[in-house]
Design an enzyme around this catalytic site. Structure first.
Site, mmCIF file in Angstrom:
data_model
loop_
_atom_site.group_PDB
_atom_site.id
_atom_site.type_symbol
_atom_site.label_atom_id
_atom_site.label_comp_id
_atom_site.label_asym_id
_atom_site.label_seq_id
_atom_site.Cartn_x
_atom_site.Cartn_y
_atom_site.Cartn_z
ATOM 1 N N SER A 63 36.852 24.448 0.317
ATOM 2 C CA SER A 63 36.472 23.193 0.272
ATOM 3 C C SER A 63 35.689 22.728 1.286
ATOM 4 O O SER A 63 35.817 21.739 2.216
ATOM 5 C CB SER A 63 37.733 22.179 0.089
ATOM 6 O OG SER A 63 38.806 22.250 0.842
ATOM 7 N N ASP A 123 0.786 -1.073 -0.066
ATOM 8 C CA ASP A 123 0.091 0.183 -0.135
ATOM 9 C C ASP A 123 0.806 1.207 0.121
ATOM 10 O O ASP A 123 1.630 1.308 1.010
ATOM 11 C CB ASP A 123 -0.877 -0.019 1.414
ATOM 12 C CG ASP A 123 -1.841 1.394 1.307
ATOM 13 O OD1 ASP A 123 -2.238 1.711 0.289
ATOM 14 O OD2 ASP A 123 -2.384 1.765 2.459
ATOM 15 N N SER A 183 45.671 30.503 3.042
ATOM 16 C CA SER A 183 46.654 31.074 1.962
ATOM 17 C C SER A 183 48.037 31.275 2.636
ATOM 18 O O SER A 183 48.964 31.236 1.866
ATOM 19 C CB SER A 183 45.908 32.270 1.260
ATOM 20 O OG SER A 183 44.964 31.701 0.672
ATOM 21 N N SER A 199 40.838 31.841 7.778
ATOM 22 C CA SER A 199 41.483 31.002 8.629
ATOM 23 C C SER A 199 43.086 31.026 8.947
ATOM 24 O O SER A 199 43.666 30.449 9.521
ATOM 25 C CB SER A 199 40.649 29.630 8.608
ATOM 26 O OG SER A 199 41.149 29.287 7.426
#
Length: 611
Positions: free
Chosen positions: A520, A89, A453, A450
């Site tokens: 990412s 059902d 780089s 953060s």
């Protein structure tokens, strides 16, 4: 005794649960204690006044009883003197389409209910399309609630005519129409005196007599290997369920995807060896030759093997709250094989209410599209129209193990047949010797601000001073060229990291120490990068709390995001999935870039990348 698996489907309140409940009642499968409970439940939760509400035999969830609707798939089993049945059902609401697909995936027949007062509705068309898509070739058009239209033959005839016209559009051919009242029992198990104009079978008579042939079972031999059975040194067998055809000792078989051939030596079961086995039986097969066969391989008739490919066009039904993202790596189960897979392109999605095809880049919950899908390796397959088992697939989230999609293979994409790997003479070992160091990809991830780089730049200076061959891939820099066409939607972020991963892998293959500095944000893409790059991948989490990076805000991006001027900004209105187990975590609130670079040099020495 044969068995029939069927589903009931249709729009909300068409009477699906009542129909099944009445069938159970009429089949004498409701025991005295269940009947007493049904009477009490009908008084408390029923919708039929003082009468029995047969839907309550099926609607088991509290939410279903409260709302009077079906939400989950409910399976029931019953038997008549002529056949046993498994009935599902399935929900009528659009938001539970994925549940309907689940119930229909193994069904051989569909009972599509239509309320005689309302005629064909959007959900009638929707479910009929899904029934066709899922390969169900036998349909009962159950025109229910005929008692509420005075058992009018004209109403029934008009609905049948409308449905026949629509069914032709979606390719449904074997249709049997039955006028009935599930609540009153008209034409369920006995011919109703209220509709003398109807000369067809009752519903149960049709279900007992319909001949449902499995095309795959009638076709060539197929056995996907579920388990390699090696109890001792003298026995090596390949266990699984036969999906198609018959097999006997002495038959030539082909092992796919390898293409090797051999001869069946024995067909082994717990009850002894068989002289012949057919579709539906679970057996262990031994071969005359010692050839490589593993779980996920397919034993097939040598002269009628399935296809083998790693790219397909398929219908995809998306079943997850999070949208499907092209190029994200999922796990795909097809047959007994489980392989990494990516949906590379959505060709179009289908409006299942109107059958209109519209352009799309992603699929949301319950949406259906025609997509290109790519596997990491070739797999054996038959198209879904020929074999549900060999042509059906499910997609699984690699991190949560949730089933996120179901698919039906339309055909293989032969473009891969024209692409061959070109052998080259200079390899990674040659480049390592020339460079004087190994290759690696140092993947720095973290929120904007953060310090990724800055650390990447400091590390490259230190490596350059040591005479190492390096390249720094920076998130902002690649968006000026390679990825200038991408925005910041989730789909674009996935594609951004996919392209960077492939570039980083090529650079590492060239012998470089690659430093990749990218937010990412998704764990799935970082895991995919690790899988593609391999042993040389080092994940580094540049860890700094949100309040700290907002205070730093070197590019003014957080200010813009808080002001609503910058949409889909990671950490504000787009998620960041922090690494749970990075190779190295650097607290950038307590570690200088030079100190972080020194830590990474130590990690490279420990891995033997540099001396």
């Amino acid at each position: 005794m044969s068995q029939l698996r069927f589903i009931t489907c249709g729009s909300v309140d068409d009477g699906k649960s009542t129909l099944i409940g009445r069938l159970l009642y009429e089949s004498k499968l409701v025991f005295e204690d269940q009947l007493s409970t049904l009477e009490a439940d009908s008084r408390r939760d029923g919708t039929q006044g003082d009468a029995l509400d047969f839907a309550l035999l099926v609607d088991g969830l509290a939410a279903e009883r409260e709302q009077g609707i079906t939400i989950d798939v409910a399976y029931r089993y019953f038997t008549t003197p002529h056949r046993s049945f498994v009935v599902a059902d399935t929900p009528g609401h659009e938001q539970y389409t994925r549940n309907m697909v689940t119930g229909a995936s193994t069904a051989e027949l569909a009972v599509i209910l239509v309320d005689a007062r309302k005629g064909l509705l959007t959900q009638t068309r929707r479910h009929s399309y899904l029934v066709s898509l899922l390969g169900i070739r036998h349909v009962v058009l159950a025109v229910n609630k005929m008692d509420l239209v005075g058992y009018d033959e004209g109403v029934f005839a008009a609905i049948v005519a409308d449905y026949a016209e629509f069914a032709a559009e979606v390719g449904l051919e074997n249709i049997t129409a039955v006028p009935l009242s599930a609540l009153r029992g008209d034409n369920l198990t006995g011919i109703s005196p209220n509709m003398p104009w109807y000369s067809g079978p009752t519903l149960i008579a049709h279900l007992e007599s319909v001949e449902v042939q499995d095309a795959a079972a009638q076709g060539p031999f197929r056995l996907p290997v579920q388990w390699v059975n090696r109890p001792d040194l003298d026995f090596r067998g390949f266990a699984g369920q036969i999906l198609g055809g018959v097999v006997a000792p002495g038959d030539r078989v082909r092992v796919l995807p390898s293409g090797q051939t051999s001869t069946v030596a024995r067909i082994v079961t717990m009850d002894g060896d068989l002289e012949r086995a057919r579709a539906g039986q679970s057996v262990t097969i031994t071969l005359e030759d010692e050839i490589d066969v593993s779980r996920g391989d397919v034993l097939a008739a040598a002269d009628s093997p399935p296809g083998v490919a790693d790219q397909f066009e398929a219908h995809i039904v998306w079943m997850d709250e999070g949208e499907m993202l092209p190029e994200r790596r999922y796990l795909c189960q097809i047959g007994t094989a489980t392989v990494p897979a990516r949906i590379t392109r959505v060709k179009h999605k289908v409006n299942v209410n109107t059958l209109e095809k519209t352009a799309a880049e992603t699929l949301a919950l319950n949406e259906i599209g025609v997509c290109n899908i790519s596997f990491d390796r070739p797999v054996p397959f038959d198209v879904y129209a020929e074999s549900r088992d060999m042509g059906g697939l499910i997609l699984i989230d690699r991190l949560t193990n949730r089933t996120v999609g179901a698919g039906m293979v339309l055909h293989a994409l032969r473009r891969a047949d024209n692409i061959h790997w070109q052998a080259v003479d200079i390899n990674e070992a040659s480049r390592r010797k020339l460079n004087g160091h190994g290759a690696a990809v140092i993947w720095l991830t973290g929120l904007s601000g953060s310090g990724k780089s800055t650390i990447a730049n400091a590390l490259e200076r230190q490596l350059h001073a040591r005479g190492c061959h390096t390249y720094l891939l920076d998130g902002d820099n690649v968006r000026h060229g390679l990825n200038r066409d991408l925005g910041f939607t989730e789909a674009d972020r996935v594609e951004n990291i996919r392209r960077v991963t492939e570039v980083a892998a090529l650079m590492a293959d060239a012998g470089l120490i690659v430093i990749a500095s990218f937010i990412s944000p998704f764990a799935s893409e970082r895991r995919a990068a690790r899988d593609i790059i391999g042993e040389g991948f080092i994940e580094v989490f540049a860890d700094a709390p949100l309040d700290v990076v907002e205070e730093r805000d070197p590019k003014g991006l957080y200010r813009k995001a808080r002001a609503g001027e910058l949409k889909n900004f990671t950490g504000i209105d787009s998620p960041y999935e922090a690494p749970e187990d990075p190779d190295l975590r650097i607290d950038t609130t307590a570690t200088t870039p030079e100190e972080a670079g020194a830590l990474l040099l130590d990690r490279l020495r420990a891995k033997g990348i540099i001396g």
